[in-house]
Every structure is written in C-alpha cells, then in structure tokens.
Design a protein around this motif. Structure first.
Motif, short mmCIF file in Angstrom:
data_model
loop_
_atom_site.label_atom_id
_atom_site.label_comp_id
_atom_site.label_asym_id
_atom_site.label_seq_id
_atom_site.Cartn_x
_atom_site.Cartn_y
_atom_site.Cartn_z
N ARG A 147 -16.09 -5.52 5.49
CA ARG A 147 -15.14 -4.62 5.26
C ARG A 147 -14.73 -4.20 6.41
O ARG A 147 -13.48 -3.93 6.89
CB ARG A 147 -15.68 -3.28 4.43
CG ARG A 147 -14.46 -2.14 4.21
CD ARG A 147 -15.29 -1.14 3.55
NE ARG A 147 -15.44 -1.05 2.31
CZ ARG A 147 -14.73 -0.79 1.26
NH1 ARG A 147 -13.54 -0.22 1.66
NH2 ARG A 147 -15.25 -0.98 0.14
N SER A 191 -7.08 5.30 4.02
CA SER A 191 -8.29 4.39 3.21
C SER A 191 -7.96 3.72 2.15
O SER A 191 -8.38 2.62 1.69
CB SER A 191 -9.13 5.68 3.00
OG SER A 191 -9.64 6.32 3.82
N THR A 198 -19.82 0.43 0.39
CA THR A 198 -18.96 -0.51 -0.36
C THR A 198 -19.56 -0.60 -1.73
O THR A 198 -20.72 -0.37 -1.89
CB THR A 198 -19.29 -1.98 0.21
OG1 THR A 198 -20.81 -2.04 0.52
CG2 THR A 198 -18.39 -1.92 1.61
N GLU A 258 -8.70 -0.14 1.43
CA GLU A 258 -9.44 -0.37 0.10
C GLU A 258 -8.53 -1.77 -0.50
O GLU A 258 -9.03 -2.68 -1.18
CB GLU A 258 -9.56 0.62 -0.82
CG GLU A 258 -9.97 0.42 -2.16
CD GLU A 258 -11.49 -0.07 -2.05
OE1 GLU A 258 -11.74 -0.95 -2.81
OE2 GLU A 258 -12.08 0.35 -0.98
N ARG A 259 -7.26 -1.63 -0.47
CA ARG A 259 -6.33 -2.80 -1.02
C ARG A 259 -6.55 -4.02 -0.24
O ARG A 259 -6.51 -5.06 -1.00
CB ARG A 259 -4.99 -2.27 -1.23
CG ARG A 259 -4.67 -1.30 -2.34
CD ARG A 259 -3.47 -0.73 -2.22
NE ARG A 259 -3.13 0.01 -3.42
CZ ARG A 259 -2.06 0.61 -3.71
NH1 ARG A 259 -0.87 0.53 -3.27
NH2 ARG A 259 -1.76 1.32 -4.76
N ASN A 277 0.84 -1.32 0.18
CA ASN A 277 -0.01 0.09 -0.03
C ASN A 277 0.96 1.21 0.08
O ASN A 277 1.94 1.19 0.26
CB ASN A 277 -0.83 -0.04 1.54
CG ASN A 277 -1.94 -1.19 1.34
OD1 ASN A 277 -2.46 -1.55 0.56
ND2 ASN A 277 -1.47 -1.85 2.39
N TYR A 321 -9.20 -4.92 1.49
CA TYR A 321 -10.39 -5.33 1.06
C TYR A 321 -10.52 -6.00 -0.24
O TYR A 321 -11.23 -7.21 -0.42
CB TYR A 321 -11.15 -4.02 1.13
CG TYR A 321 -12.71 -4.30 0.55
CD1 TYR A 321 -13.73 -4.99 1.15
CD2 TYR A 321 -12.94 -3.67 -0.58
CE1 TYR A 321 -15.09 -5.30 0.72
CE2 TYR A 321 -14.44 -4.04 -1.08
CZ TYR A 321 -15.40 -4.51 -0.45
OH TYR A 321 -16.53 -4.94 -0.74
N GLN A 322 -9.80 -5.45 -1.18
CA GLN A 322 -9.97 -6.00 -2.62
C GLN A 322 -9.17 -7.30 -2.82
O GLN A 322 -9.80 -8.05 -3.39
CB GLN A 322 -9.25 -4.93 -3.64
CG GLN A 322 -10.40 -3.59 -3.78
CD GLN A 322 -11.77 -4.15 -4.16
OE1 GLN A 322 -12.04 -4.94 -5.03
NE2 GLN A 322 -12.61 -2.82 -4.30
#
Length: 631
Positions: A88, A52, A630, A56-57, A35, A59-60
């Motif tokens: 999430r 964030s 999301t 996000e990374r 990240n 999460y993906q």
C-alpha cells in the motif's frame, strides 16, 4: 454527450469488459484517476490532498491486477500484513510522485489540447472493436466506471500532460556520434581466451575434518539444520458442484421455471440508430433553429453520416457517422427513446427531439424484432440450471448440519463425513511449503498451523475456500520446529565442509598454476598432473553462452597487462581464465550508430527524470496520514 443516457446499461459482457479496461487504465497510469474526493487525506503534497479514497481505489486496482497475474502466490504474500502494508505504501508513493509531476507541469505551463485528448481516446485499444474506435463501447465503459465523459477527458489530459513532461526531459538529453561509437565498440568487442576447469572433486579425497572444524561449522550454520514445523490432518471437503449430478428435475419443474423466467428467453426489440446532436447552448431558440435546418437537409436525401460527422456535438459518435449501435428500451433518455422507437421503418428520420443534452435528429438504421425461445429449445439449459439451484440448496442444508456436528463431536470427523456423504481424507505430515492441493489454501494453512488447532486437536469451524466450497479440518499430529543435534546431521556437515575445503584447495592449486604462467609462461606439467587441458574459445562476445557466466564476466575485466584470473563457478568448481586477444570493431552502420545514440539518450533521460523527481520530493512539503490497516 450522451454518456448519461447509457448509465442504466448492464450485463455480464459489459462488466467483464469494464474490468479489463480498468486494468488497462492501471497499466497506463490512469487507473488511479477514477476516484472522487474524500475529506480524509492519505497524504498532502504542497497543500494538495491525495484522498484516502484515491489511495484505496488505486490499491484495490493494483491488488486485483496482482491477483490475476500471480494467483495463489499473491494470496500467500497477502497473508502477511507487513507485505500488504509495504504494498500500500508503494502505491501511495506512486500517487505522491504523480501529484508532484502534475504540480510541476502546471507551473511550467504545460497543457494538452482537446484534439490530443480525443486522439488518445480514439487510439486506446480498450475502446476499440476490430481495431476501430467504438463510441458505444467507450461510453458504456466510462459510464460503468462511475464517471462522466468530460471528467474522464480531464483526467486523461492530466496523464498526457505528465507524459509530455517526461518526453520533454527525455528530449533534452543527447549523445554524440563519437560516444555512440565508443559504446558500440565496447558492446561489440570480442575476446579470445583459454580456459581450464578445475573440478573441486579432484581434491576431495585429501580432505580431513576434525571435531573442532565440525563444531565450528555447525555453530555458524545452525539455522540450516532447523526442521520445519509439520502437521498431519484429517479433513472433509464439500462443493456444491459435486451434488448437482444427484439432483432430480421433473418436466413440470422445467415448465414452471420457463414460465417464471420468460425474460431470460426473450430478446427485446433492438434498434440501431444514428443521431446528430445540437447542444442547447446559451441561445436555445437559435440551437433549435440550427437543428431544424439540419433536419431539413437530412430529409432532402443528404448523407446522414456526413452531416453527423460535420455537425454533431457528440463528436465521438460523429466519428462513426452518428452511429450509436444497438439500443433497447430503458437504456436511453426517455424523450430520445420514445422518438427512436416510434420510427416505423429503417431509414426513417425523426423530428427534432429535445433531451437534457440538447436537440437530436434521429435516424433508424437497422431493426431486430423481439424474439422468444421456445421451451423445447431451452429445456436442457433449464434442467441444468434447476439442478444447480437444487445443488446449492442442498449444499447449504448440509453445511448447516456439518457446522452443528463438527461442534457437537469435536474430536472426530466421522459423523460429519457421513452427513456430507464424503470420505474423511488423511494427509501425511507436511510443512507450509510442502502443502499441496486444497491443503495449500492460505485459509486452511492459517487454521492448521494455529496454536489452538495444534494444541486442542479438535475440528475447525467450517472453512469457506470459495463459492459453495467448504472444508472442515482437524490436526491429528504435530511435529514442532526444532534444531537437529550435530549427531543427526554429522554427514551433512561433513559433506558441506568437504565441498568447502575442496573448493578452497582447487582455488589454491589454480592460483599456483596462474603464478607459474605469470612467472614462466608455462604450466603444462602442473595441468598434466591433474589430467587437465586448456579449452580455447575464440571471438567471445559479452552475451555469449559459449562459456560459463562467471568466466565471461572475468574475461571482459582482464587486460593485456593482467590477463589471468581464477574464478569460482556456480556449480562449485573453479576455472582458470587466460585472455589471449581483444578485437575491437572500427566500422559501424550509420543506422546502428543513430539507434545507439537514441538508446543512450533515453537512458540518460530516464536517469535525469528520476533525479528531477527526487529533487521535487526533497523540496516538497509532504505530509502522510497514519497508514490505515490493510485488509
């Protein structure tokens, strides 16, 4: 040190492998490290931000892993916004826990050495080929992930430090041999029992049900008698792959395609090289002198691989004798590349070459000349490629016409099917849970069970279900969810009540037998009245499959002072259990005792680690940002 020199490397294989290694980072707890910073924090932990972008990374990455494991099931789960929000949040909580552990490890003075980091990289399966560390694979994957090697090392160091902390907590716990023997004694204990199964069906014929009971059961379980909402639809489906076989390809088209795509059928010259890197350092002149000395030694016939292993600043290629594997033009630093491709013969060694990374001594170890595939060798491949291209073009032409006709003639799919040259398919009534095949696609289900689709019964928009795969659907019948009247489900209610009351009667009778055994020690007459008999089971262990799980659980709760129990079985019957004998082992293998000590210590350690983490959270200053929506 040469990670930047491969940043231009691309290709399907590299991307596939990259995807696999990123997933391996997720499994190892490193995935969330790839990240970069962000100005908007998802959380702040004792003043340290979790960006964030980091969330996000992570999460993906985790979502991608779940999709690959669960497939369509995860797509259905992900259609629920509440599920994704919780999903999430769980990932964010994991990141918060990792940050707290990092902070605690730093405060405790924990640190992982460079040698430990290097060893972890070399032993990572994702960076190996044939069970051996491959420096080229390592550098490509790290570069493709958008990181520098040194950056990755530091992130890996953080992960190893957290593991060090975890190991320290686990190592601080221990159990005594006497505790292990007590655990083994319970674990290996065996019990002998008599069991008699009492079928509920023996009491069914005597069951009577009145209206009051029937109404009460219906009211208490009314949701069990709800029907599911159902729809009946007609739809057309089109995929580009269906059209490929219809496409015609001329010899001239094949020739033109071959000429226009020469690069696809030409393998560029490849060279395999090894190198020794001397970093520029603070004294560039001294570094150059050092490199020149190494070159002189190499040209005297010294073993180049040994020189690289002992002297190269690129320690990862040095582990492989300086080998950088196969390279092509356009992949490396310009100065390095020019020198490498100017070497005439295998075995030649370059002069000292300067790049932004330092001074290099390059040796050519193998050579593959440029190769060009002839047209006749690739004609079939080209014909298929052209057919697929034409099929996609035709698919998009048809899709445009389908979109227009589906809108212009909204209450029928006949003309839409005609232009697409497909049949109109009609389903039976189905619920969300009963949908099969293409109808089970979450996108299609969302459409056909929408209020507008049900009320208007007109053609949907063109729904894209994947690459070059479309569907147009129309609801033609709707069966709303409703609660069935008692008259409709009377037989179901009576059957459920009969089973329920018969089970209670079976338990009452079994308890009567139990009471007789406790009082008199004899119940054979009662058992004979129902034509039932004892079954004896000897030396039952805790993991035995010889008896029903409910019987086994009850058996190991009984004692010699309280040795009877009546249990309800999963199948709807009853069992009477009598404990007859308990056998405890007294002799234990020394290795088994030690293994049990270690297992118990790990269990205690895991509990201690979790308690420590909970204490860190309780005493930390943690601020969460408003959860982003999301998608």
């Amino acid at each position: 040190m040469l990670e930047k020199m491969r940043e231009g490397a691309t290709g399907i294989f590299a991307k596939v492998v990259l995807g696999l290694v990123i997933l391996s980072f997720v499994f190892a707890g490193v995935g969330s490290y790839i990240n970069s910073g962000s100005e908007v924090p998802a959380a702040v932990v004792n003043g340290e931000e979790i960006s964030s972008l980091t969330l996000e990374r992570a999460y993906q990455n985790e979502r991608g892993r779940m999709e690959s494991q669960l497939g369509e099931l995860f797509s259905q789960l992900a259609a629920n916004p509440e599920y994704l929000s919780n999903f999430r949040q769980q990932i964010l909580e994991r990141l918060v826990s990792e940050e707290l552990l990092d902070q605690f490890a730093t405060e405790s003075g924990m640190r992982v050495s460079d040698e430990d980091v290097k060893r972890a990289i070399i032993e990572t399966p994702a960076f190996q080929l044939g069970g051996q560390f491959d420096n080229e694979r390592f550098k490509l994957l790290i570069a493709q992930s958008g990181m520098q090697v040194n950056e990755f090392k530091e992130l890996l160091r953080g992960d190893l430090t957290r593991r060090q902390l975890s190991d320290a907590v686990l190592a601080s716990n221990f159990t005594l041999p006497s505790e292990a023997k007590s655990a083994l004694r319970l674990q290996k204990q065996t019990r002998t029992a008599r069991v008699v199964k009492v079928p509920a069906s023996l009491f069914s014929d005597s069951i009577e049900i009145n209206d009051e009971e029937r109404n009460a059961y219906y009211s208490a379980n009314i949701t069990d008698f709800d029907t599911q909402e159902k729809v009946k639809v007609e739809y057309i489906e089109l995929e580009a792959s269906q059209l490929a076989s219809e496409m015609e390809v001329t010899e001239q088209e094949i020739e033109d395609y071959y000429q226009s795509n020469q690069s696809r059928y030409r393998s560029d010259e490849q060279r395999r090289v090894s190198h020794i890197l001397v970093e520029l350092g603070d004294d560039e002149e001294a570094s150059l002198e050092n490199a020149q000395g190494l070159l002189d030694i190499a040209r005297t016939g010294a073993d180049f691989a040994s020189l690289a292993k002992e002297n190269s600043a690129d320690t990862f290629s040095g582990e492989n004798g300086g080998d950088l594997d196969w390279i092509e033009k356009g992949q490396m630093d310009p100065a390095f590349e020019e020198a490498a491709f100017s070497l005439a013969q295998v075995g030649d060694i370059s002069d000292v070459v300067k790049s932004e990374f330092g001074f290099h001594i390059i040796k050519l170890t193998d050579l593959k000349e440029e190769q060009v595939k002839e047209l006749e060798d690739v004609a079939d491949e080209i014909r298929l490629a052209i057919k697929q291209e034409k099929a996609v073009e035709r698919f998009y032409d048809i899709q445009t016409q389908v979109e227009e006709l589906a809108f212009e003639v909204p209450d029928s799919l006949g003309e839409v099917a005609a232009v697409a040259n497909v049949d109109v398919m009609t389903s039976a009534l189905f619920s969300r849970d009963e949908a099969e095949g293409v109808l089970a696609n979450p996108i299609l289900l969302e459409q056909v069970f929408s209020e507008n689709a049900i009320d208007e019964k007109i053609n949907s928009d063109v729904l894209s279900l994947g690459d070059n795969h479309i569907v147009v659907v129309r609801v033609i019948e709707h069966s709303p969810r409703r609660t069935q009247a008692l008259e409709e489900v009377k037989m179901l209610v009576d059957a459920a009540l009969t089973q329920e009351k018969a089970l209670e009667a079976a338990k009452d009778w079994a308890n009567e037998v139990k009471h007789a055994l406790v009082e008199t020690g004899e119940a054979e007459t009662l058992l004979a009245s129902k034509e039932l008999a004892w079954e004896t089971h000897e030396a039952i262990i805790r993991a035995s499959n010889e008896v029903d799980p409910e019987v086994r659980t009850a058996l190991f709760k009984l004692s010699q002072d309280d040795k009877f129990d009546v249990v309800e079985l999963a199948g709807g019957d009853v069992a009477l259990v009598e404990l007859q004998e308990i056998a405890n082992p007294e002799q234990f293998d020394e290795n088994e005792v030690k293994s049990t000590q270690q297992r118990l210590a790990r269990q205690i350690g895991a509990s201690s680690f979790q308690s420590m983490l909970e204490e860190l959270k309780a005493s930390a200053d943690i601020t969460y940002a408003k959860t982003a929506e999301t998608n």
